[in-house]
Design a protein around this motif. Structure first.
Motif, PDB file in Angstrom:
ATOM      1  N   CYS A  85       0.840  -1.204   0.000  1.00  0.00           N
ATOM      2  CA  CYS A  85       0.000   0.000   0.000  1.00  0.00           C
ATOM      3  C   CYS A  85       0.874   1.251   0.000  1.00  0.00           C
ATOM      4  CB  CYS A  85      -0.909   0.003   1.222  1.00  0.00           C
ATOM      5  SG  CYS A  85      -1.970  -1.442   1.380  1.00  0.00           S
ATOM      6  N   LEU A 115      -9.207   3.149  -0.725  1.00  0.00           N
ATOM      7  CA  LEU A 115      -9.023   2.971   0.709  1.00  0.00           C
ATOM      8  C   LEU A 115      -9.683   4.085   1.514  1.00  0.00           C
ATOM      9  CD1 LEU A 115      -5.309   1.745   0.838  1.00  0.00           C
ATOM     10  CD2 LEU A 115      -7.409   0.393   0.830  1.00  0.00           C
ATOM     11  N   SER A 171     -15.530   3.313   2.905  1.00  0.00           N
ATOM     12  CA  SER A 171     -15.797   2.255   3.883  1.00  0.00           C
ATOM     13  C   SER A 171     -15.633   0.884   3.254  1.00  0.00           C
ATOM     14  CB  SER A 171     -17.216   2.416   4.444  1.00  0.00           C
ATOM     15  OG  SER A 171     -17.346   3.648   5.136  1.00  0.00           O
ATOM     16  N   GLN A 184     -11.938   0.150   2.871  1.00  0.00           N
ATOM     17  CA  GLN A 184     -11.337  -0.193   4.154  1.00  0.00           C
ATOM     18  C   GLN A 184     -11.687  -1.616   4.561  1.00  0.00           C
ATOM     19  OE1 GLN A 184      -9.319   1.977   6.569  1.00  0.00           O
ATOM     20  NE2 GLN A 184      -8.918  -0.215   6.754  1.00  0.00           N
ATOM     21  N   ARG A 185     -12.921  -2.010   4.351  1.00  0.00           N
ATOM     22  CA  ARG A 185     -13.323  -3.378   4.692  1.00  0.00           C
ATOM     23  C   ARG A 185     -12.562  -4.394   3.845  1.00  0.00           C
ATOM     24  NH1 ARG A 185     -18.489  -0.953   4.826  1.00  0.00           N
ATOM     25  NH2 ARG A 185     -18.961  -1.761   2.728  1.00  0.00           N
ATOM     26  N   ASP A 225      -9.035  -4.722   5.141  1.00  0.00           N
ATOM     27  CA  ASP A 225      -9.024  -5.538   6.356  1.00  0.00           C
ATOM     28  C   ASP A 225      -9.207  -7.014   6.028  1.00  0.00           C
ATOM     29  OD1 ASP A 225      -8.716  -3.177   7.686  1.00  0.00           O
ATOM     30  OD2 ASP A 225     -10.745  -3.127   8.532  1.00  0.00           O
ATOM     31  N   ARG A 275      -5.698  10.757   9.046  1.00  0.00           N
ATOM     32  CA  ARG A 275      -6.732   9.731   8.923  1.00  0.00           C
ATOM     33  C   ARG A 275      -6.211   8.549   8.114  1.00  0.00           C
ATOM     34  NH1 ARG A 275     -12.495  11.526   6.604  1.00  0.00           N
ATOM     35  NH2 ARG A 275     -12.335  12.768   8.532  1.00  0.00           N
ATOM     36  N   GLU A 276      -5.395   8.837   7.109  1.00  0.00           N
ATOM     37  CA  GLU A 276      -4.797   7.767   6.312  1.00  0.00           C
ATOM     38  C   GLU A 276      -3.950   6.842   7.178  1.00  0.00           C
ATOM     39  OE1 GLU A 276      -1.808   7.344   2.434  1.00  0.00           O
ATOM     40  OE2 GLU A 276      -1.656   9.075   3.785  1.00  0.00           O
ATOM     41  N   ARG A 327      -5.661   3.891   9.321  1.00  0.00           N
ATOM     42  CA  ARG A 327      -6.037   2.596   8.739  1.00  0.00           C
ATOM     43  C   ARG A 327      -4.869   1.609   8.732  1.00  0.00           C
ATOM     44  NH1 ARG A 327      -5.837   5.554   3.434  1.00  0.00           N
ATOM     45  NH2 ARG A 327      -7.920   6.285   3.973  1.00  0.00           N
ATOM     46  N   GLN A 364      -2.534   1.478  11.313  1.00  0.00           N
ATOM     47  CA  GLN A 364      -2.001   1.307  12.659  1.00  0.00           C
ATOM     48  C   GLN A 364      -1.821  -0.173  12.971  1.00  0.00           C
ATOM     49  OE1 GLN A 364      -4.601   3.392  15.350  1.00  0.00           O
ATOM     50  NE2 GLN A 364      -3.365   5.260  15.278  1.00  0.00           N
ATOM     51  N   ARG A 389      -4.412  -1.782  15.392  1.00  0.00           N
ATOM     52  CA  ARG A 389      -5.711  -2.096  14.774  1.00  0.00           C
ATOM     53  C   ARG A 389      -5.606  -3.325  13.888  1.00  0.00           C
ATOM     54  NH1 ARG A 389      -8.990  -1.642  10.516  1.00  0.00           N
ATOM     55  NH2 ARG A 389      -7.313  -1.088   9.076  1.00  0.00           N
ATOM     56  N   LEU A 390      -4.578  -3.379  13.057  1.00  0.00           N
ATOM     57  CA  LEU A 390      -4.427  -4.508  12.147  1.00  0.00           C
ATOM     58  C   LEU A 390      -4.040  -5.789  12.884  1.00  0.00           C
ATOM     59  CD1 LEU A 390      -2.604  -2.633   9.249  1.00  0.00           C
ATOM     60  CD2 LEU A 390      -4.924  -3.581   9.184  1.00  0.00           C
TER      61      LEU A 390
END
Length: 378
Positions: free
Chosen positions: A10, A58, A61, A64-65, A68, A86-87, A90, A92, A95-96
């Protein structure tokens, strides 16, 4: 080497090389680009040819899904972003990691994820300056210079690939992924080799020396490193030690056989000569006949004779020289890959030969990638 390792790339320009290196080692790399991203530039094609392209928004929504979903069973995720945006959220690791504890997140940013410059943006020019590389490039009395082609991106990408491989090795022991924090500024600094050590060890700051090298003589003499020849330039320096004694002696013998004036070279016993004690006057006197001799030969003549005589030195290759280099051709380095509208492009092949085979390049195409399967490092 990395067969079965699944990578989500990415990245922007700062990280393209990282994914290409992992792909060259056999990893299955998916390059994620926005639907409107330009993928036809020469830089993009060169550094993303060995990846599978998929378009993903990305910022939505749904995008982003999908990211993930892919991350849930990937091994490595490479990302470039500005920390604190904010970029960045996604990508972090915390979170991942909740989605896939085995996932390795490699964050490639200009100045790293922490520190006073963490949220700064930077171009190659600014990274070369901030990393200290520009202070060493150029003429002594001139301005700092950036190398013509961007270098900081490649150094950052290479360090990111090394970090990803190190984290893979750690995961084989712990079973868990981690966040690899890559600073392009730090990667540029590392590429300066021994220059930063001068400050710590000697208390001096190396400066630009142009076509010369400093720091070899206690008397402050500088030695020429790049020399003009008949069709370009060669790289050569008057060495000391065992290797230097042979190189210098063989050069003098070569010049003598060609009938070239030896000048001060004829008076030196290179078995005893110590460059660390040489004055600038002595060095200039030795280099004058060498410069005249090199100007009369071609790069190919220098290469073949230096090889035959086991001398240190090498011609300075241009891009055109590299494209016709017989060594690369003999090793099958250049590879053709399909391009747009049925055309074929010539690319640098995979940099490594593994088990006697250079892996083929994967042609890019726009596609929706199925969910990858997790893999163990083998």
């Amino acid at each position: 080497m990395l067969k079965g390792i699944l990578v989500l790339d990415c990245t922007g320009r700062l990280g393209w090389l990282a994914g290409r290196l992992l792909a060259d080692l056999g990893a299955d790399v998916t390059k994620i680009e926005n639907p409107d991203a330009e993928v036809h530039t020469s830089d993009w094609r060169a550094l993303n040819v060995n990846k599978q392209l998929t378009r993903l928004d990305l910022g939505s929504s749904a995008g982003q899904r999908e990211l993930d979903r892919l991350a849930a069973s990937a091994d490595i995720l490479l990302a470039t972003f500005t920390p604190g945006t904010r970029e960045a959220a996604r990508f972090q690791h915390d979170r991942l990691s909740a989605i896939n504890p085995r996932l390795i997140v490699v964050a490639i940013t200009p100045f790293g994820l922490t520190g006073p410059k963490a949220d700064w943006i930077a171009s190659d020019l600014e990274l070369m300056a901030a990393g200290g590389a520009m202070s060493l490039a150029g003429e002594p009395d001139g301005t700092p210079l950036r190398v013509s082609a961007p270098q900081s991106y490649s150094w950052a990408g290479a360090q990111a690939a090394v970090g990803a491989l190190t984290a893979l090795a750690a995961r084989s022991r712990t079973g868990r992924g981690q966040c690899v924090d890559v600073s392009a500024q730090a990667a540029t600094l590392i590429a300066l080799s021994h220059a930063p050590t001068f400050v710590d060890v000697d208390g001096t700051t190396p400066t630009r020396a142009g076509a010369f090298m400093t720091g070899r003589s206690v008397k402050g003499a500088r030695f020429r490193v790049f020399w003009a020849c008949r069709d370009g330039f060669v790289n050569f320096i008057l060495y000391g030690g065992v290797a230097g004694r042979r190189t210098n002696t063989q050069l003098a013998a070569w010049m003598r056989e060609c009938g070239a004036p030896l000048g001060a070279l004829a008076q030196v016993d290179f078995a005893k000569w110590d460059p660390t004690l040489a004055t600038q006057g002595e060095v200039d006197a030795l280099e004058a006949p060498i410069a005249a001799f090199f100007s009369s030969i071609t790069k190919r003549q220098f290469l073949e004779e230096a090889h035959r005589r086991e001398m240190l030195g090498y011609p300075v290759s241009t891009v055109a020289d590299i494209a016709t280099d017989p060594q690369l051709a003999a090793r099958g380095f250049w590879r053709d890959a399909a391009a747009a509208e049925g055309e074929v492009e010539r690319h640098c092949g995979c940099f490594a030969i593994i088990d006697g085979e250079r892996l083929p390049l994967v042609s890019r195409n726009d596609a929706q990638v199925e969910a990858p399967r997790a893999a163990e490092l083998t």
